[in-house]
Design a protein around this motif. Structure first.
Motif, mmCIF file in Angstrom:
data_model
loop_
_atom_site.group_PDB
_atom_site.id
_atom_site.type_symbol
_atom_site.label_atom_id
_atom_site.label_comp_id
_atom_site.label_asym_id
_atom_site.label_seq_id
_atom_site.Cartn_x
_atom_site.Cartn_y
_atom_site.Cartn_z
ATOM 1 N N LYS A 28 26.539 39.044 46.906
ATOM 2 C CA LYS A 28 25.860 38.272 45.865
ATOM 3 C C LYS A 28 26.763 37.191 45.271
ATOM 4 C CE LYS A 28 21.607 39.846 44.929
ATOM 5 N NZ LYS A 28 21.362 40.408 43.583
ATOM 6 N N THR A 29 28.034 37.524 45.108
ATOM 7 C CA THR A 29 28.945 36.595 44.447
ATOM 8 C C THR A 29 29.625 35.634 45.420
ATOM 9 O OG1 THR A 29 30.779 38.184 44.611
ATOM 10 C CG2 THR A 29 29.416 38.268 42.634
ATOM 11 N N GLY A 30 29.510 35.937 46.700
ATOM 12 C CA GLY A 30 30.091 35.040 47.688
ATOM 13 C C GLY A 30 31.579 35.213 47.880
ATOM 14 N N LEU A 31 32.086 36.412 47.625
ATOM 15 C CA LEU A 31 33.510 36.691 47.813
ATOM 16 C C LEU A 31 33.697 37.706 48.921
ATOM 17 C CD1 LEU A 31 34.593 37.429 44.135
ATOM 18 C CD2 LEU A 31 34.888 35.267 45.300
ATOM 19 N N GLU A 32 34.902 37.780 49.445
ATOM 20 C CA GLU A 32 35.256 38.846 50.368
ATOM 21 C C GLU A 32 35.393 40.152 49.600
ATOM 22 O OE1 GLU A 32 36.223 39.387 53.745
ATOM 23 O OE2 GLU A 32 34.870 37.680 53.947
ATOM 24 N N ARG A 33 34.988 41.246 50.232
ATOM 25 C CA ARG A 33 35.124 42.541 49.573
ATOM 26 C C ARG A 33 36.576 42.795 49.188
ATOM 27 N NH1 ARG A 33 33.684 44.836 53.842
ATOM 28 N NH2 ARG A 33 34.704 46.817 53.552
ATOM 29 N N THR A 34 37.466 42.471 50.090
ATOM 30 C CA THR A 34 38.886 42.729 49.831
ATOM 31 C C THR A 34 39.394 41.944 48.618
ATOM 32 O OG1 THR A 34 39.682 40.936 51.228
ATOM 33 C CG2 THR A 34 39.205 43.016 52.291
ATOM 34 N N HIS A 35 38.924 40.734 48.519
ATOM 35 C CA HIS A 35 39.376 39.921 47.398
ATOM 36 C C HIS A 35 38.737 40.375 46.094
ATOM 37 C CE1 HIS A 35 39.681 36.016 45.048
ATOM 38 N NE2 HIS A 35 40.870 36.526 45.106
ATOM 39 N N LEU A 36 37.552 40.933 46.202
ATOM 40 C CA LEU A 36 36.845 41.405 45.024
ATOM 41 C C LEU A 36 37.666 42.458 44.276
ATOM 42 C CD1 LEU A 36 34.277 41.139 43.439
ATOM 43 C CD2 LEU A 36 33.175 42.774 44.967
ATOM 44 N N TYR A 37 38.313 43.315 45.005
ATOM 45 C CA TYR A 37 39.141 44.342 44.376
ATOM 46 C C TYR A 37 40.288 43.717 43.599
ATOM 47 C CZ TYR A 37 36.712 47.911 47.045
ATOM 48 O OH TYR A 37 35.761 48.744 47.548
ATOM 49 N N ARG A 38 40.958 42.764 44.246
ATOM 50 C CA ARG A 38 42.074 42.096 43.568
ATOM 51 C C ARG A 38 41.590 41.368 42.323
ATOM 52 N NH1 ARG A 38 45.031 40.244 49.125
ATOM 53 N NH2 ARG A 38 42.960 39.555 49.641
ATOM 54 N N LYS A 39 40.464 40.728 42.441
ATOM 55 C CA LYS A 39 39.902 39.964 41.331
ATOM 56 C C LYS A 39 39.541 40.872 40.152
ATOM 57 C CE LYS A 39 38.286 35.762 40.307
ATOM 58 N NZ LYS A 39 38.641 34.427 40.772
ATOM 59 N N LEU A 40 38.878 41.961 40.457
ATOM 60 C CA LEU A 40 38.437 42.863 39.398
ATOM 61 C C LEU A 40 39.627 43.523 38.711
ATOM 62 C CD1 LEU A 40 35.295 44.515 41.013
ATOM 63 C CD2 LEU A 40 35.427 42.628 39.399
ATOM 64 N N LYS A 41 40.628 43.885 39.513
ATOM 65 C CA LYS A 41 41.823 44.493 38.931
ATOM 66 C C LYS A 41 42.518 43.502 38.007
ATOM 67 C CE LYS A 41 44.086 47.125 41.618
ATOM 68 N NZ LYS A 41 44.921 47.607 42.730
ATOM 69 N N GLN A 42 42.602 42.279 38.474
ATOM 70 C CA GLN A 42 43.249 41.220 37.722
ATOM 71 C C GLN A 42 42.494 40.892 36.429
ATOM 72 O OE1 GLN A 42 43.840 37.548 40.045
ATOM 73 N NE2 GLN A 42 42.358 36.656 38.658
ATOM 74 N N LEU A 43 41.168 41.002 36.465
ATOM 75 C CA LEU A 43 40.358 40.717 35.273
ATOM 76 C C LEU A 43 40.260 41.926 34.349
ATOM 77 C CD1 LEU A 43 37.408 38.660 36.822
ATOM 78 C CD2 LEU A 43 39.236 37.798 35.369
ATOM 79 N N GLY A 44 40.712 43.056 34.825
ATOM 80 C CA GLY A 44 40.644 44.250 34.000
ATOM 81 C C GLY A 44 39.268 44.874 33.953
ATOM 82 N N VAL A 45 38.510 44.736 35.033
ATOM 83 C CA VAL A 45 37.180 45.344 35.092
ATOM 84 C C VAL A 45 37.313 46.768 35.621
ATOM 85 C CG1 VAL A 45 34.902 45.220 36.137
ATOM 86 C CG2 VAL A 45 36.078 43.121 35.482
ATOM 87 N N ASP A 46 36.816 47.714 34.836
ATOM 88 C CA ASP A 46 36.916 49.115 35.236
ATOM 89 C C ASP A 46 35.868 49.433 36.292
ATOM 90 O OD1 ASP A 46 37.459 51.743 35.435
ATOM 91 O OD2 ASP A 46 36.728 52.306 33.444
ATOM 92 N N LEU A 47 36.330 49.873 37.449
ATOM 93 C CA LEU A 47 35.400 50.132 38.545
ATOM 94 C C LEU A 47 34.677 51.463 38.380
ATOM 95 C CD1 LEU A 47 37.301 48.894 41.700
ATOM 96 C CD2 LEU A 47 35.471 47.813 40.416
ATOM 97 N N SER A 48 35.366 52.462 37.846
ATOM 98 C CA SER A 48 34.795 53.812 37.799
ATOM 99 C C SER A 48 33.650 53.925 36.807
ATOM 100 C CB SER A 48 35.883 54.820 37.429
ATOM 101 O OG SER A 48 36.473 54.450 36.188
ATOM 102 N N ARG A 49 33.348 52.832 36.095
ATOM 103 C CA ARG A 49 32.297 52.919 35.077
ATOM 104 C C ARG A 49 30.918 52.565 35.627
ATOM 105 N NH1 ARG A 49 33.892 51.770 29.090
ATOM 106 N NH2 ARG A 49 31.727 52.373 29.057
ATOM 107 N N ASN A 50 30.864 51.951 36.803
ATOM 108 C CA ASN A 50 29.576 51.506 37.317
ATOM 109 C C ASN A 50 29.182 52.264 38.584
ATOM 110 O OD1 ASN A 50 30.930 49.116 35.841
ATOM 111 N ND2 ASN A 50 28.762 48.614 35.830
#
Lengths: 95, 95
Positions: free
Chosen positions: A68-90
């Motif tokens: 949906k966002t047009g990013l690579e899955r691998t990069h998505l992890y780096r991006k979310l970690k860098q932005l401080g988005v908690d993955l375990s909440r969704n």
DNA sequence: ATTTGCACGTGTGCAAACAGTC
DNA sequence: AGACTGTTTGCACACGTGCAA
């Protein structure tokens, strides 16, 4: 097919509207942001809300969010970690 | 001191409010954005509004916009050109 | 106020790897 | 055994960005 494209700005004005409006609580396709701060801060806040919105909309599916966002899955992890988005909440827990 | 920190989301809902509200037309510190699109598009739209807001707030002064946004003046030109922000429109004309 | 060149850091895609689930 | 999802890492290249001019 997609969702019925709802507009919910009125929900954030906190005022003249009945509580019976069909408004989602988390995933809102439109959201307000404070522009009066340095670009880095404003952009990061925007992107964080952006990914939180898509994560909630896709129930935490990284594959779908990446598409949906047009990013690579691998990069998505780096991006979310860098932005401080908690993955375990969704991880789709609410029944 | 700063501006009286106005909140104007209600102005964009286009509906139940009297026309006597003290709302600025161009430079709004908070604005809504559509998150349901690829990151590139959403981010560019956000940044464009971001700079248009600061340009309007500083009457087109690149030096002040650079200071407020935390960018180099030189980079600001490249950024605005790349985002498609028209510079000649904010050269403080309205008295 | 505006542009350009250069150097450095960051963003980003791609491939690879491993675990888990079906 | 496959195939798909989640997660991480390394690497190469494009891009963002500051500084000097």
């Amino acid at each position: 097919m997609n969702e019925p494209s709802l507009t919910v700005e009125a929900a954030m004005t906190g005022g003249a509207m009945p509580p019976s409006a069909p408004v989602l609580l988390g995933p809102q396709p439109e959201q307000s942001f404070d522009l009066d701060r340095p670009l880095r801060e404003a952009r990061d806040a925007f992107e964080k809300s952006y990914f939180e919105f898509h994560l909630a909309q896709e129930n935490g599916s990284m594959t779908r969010v990446a598409e949906k966002t047009g990013l690579e899955r691998t990069h998505l992890y780096r991006k979310l970690k860098q932005l401080g988005v908690d993955l375990s909440r969704n991880k789709r827990s609410a029944a």
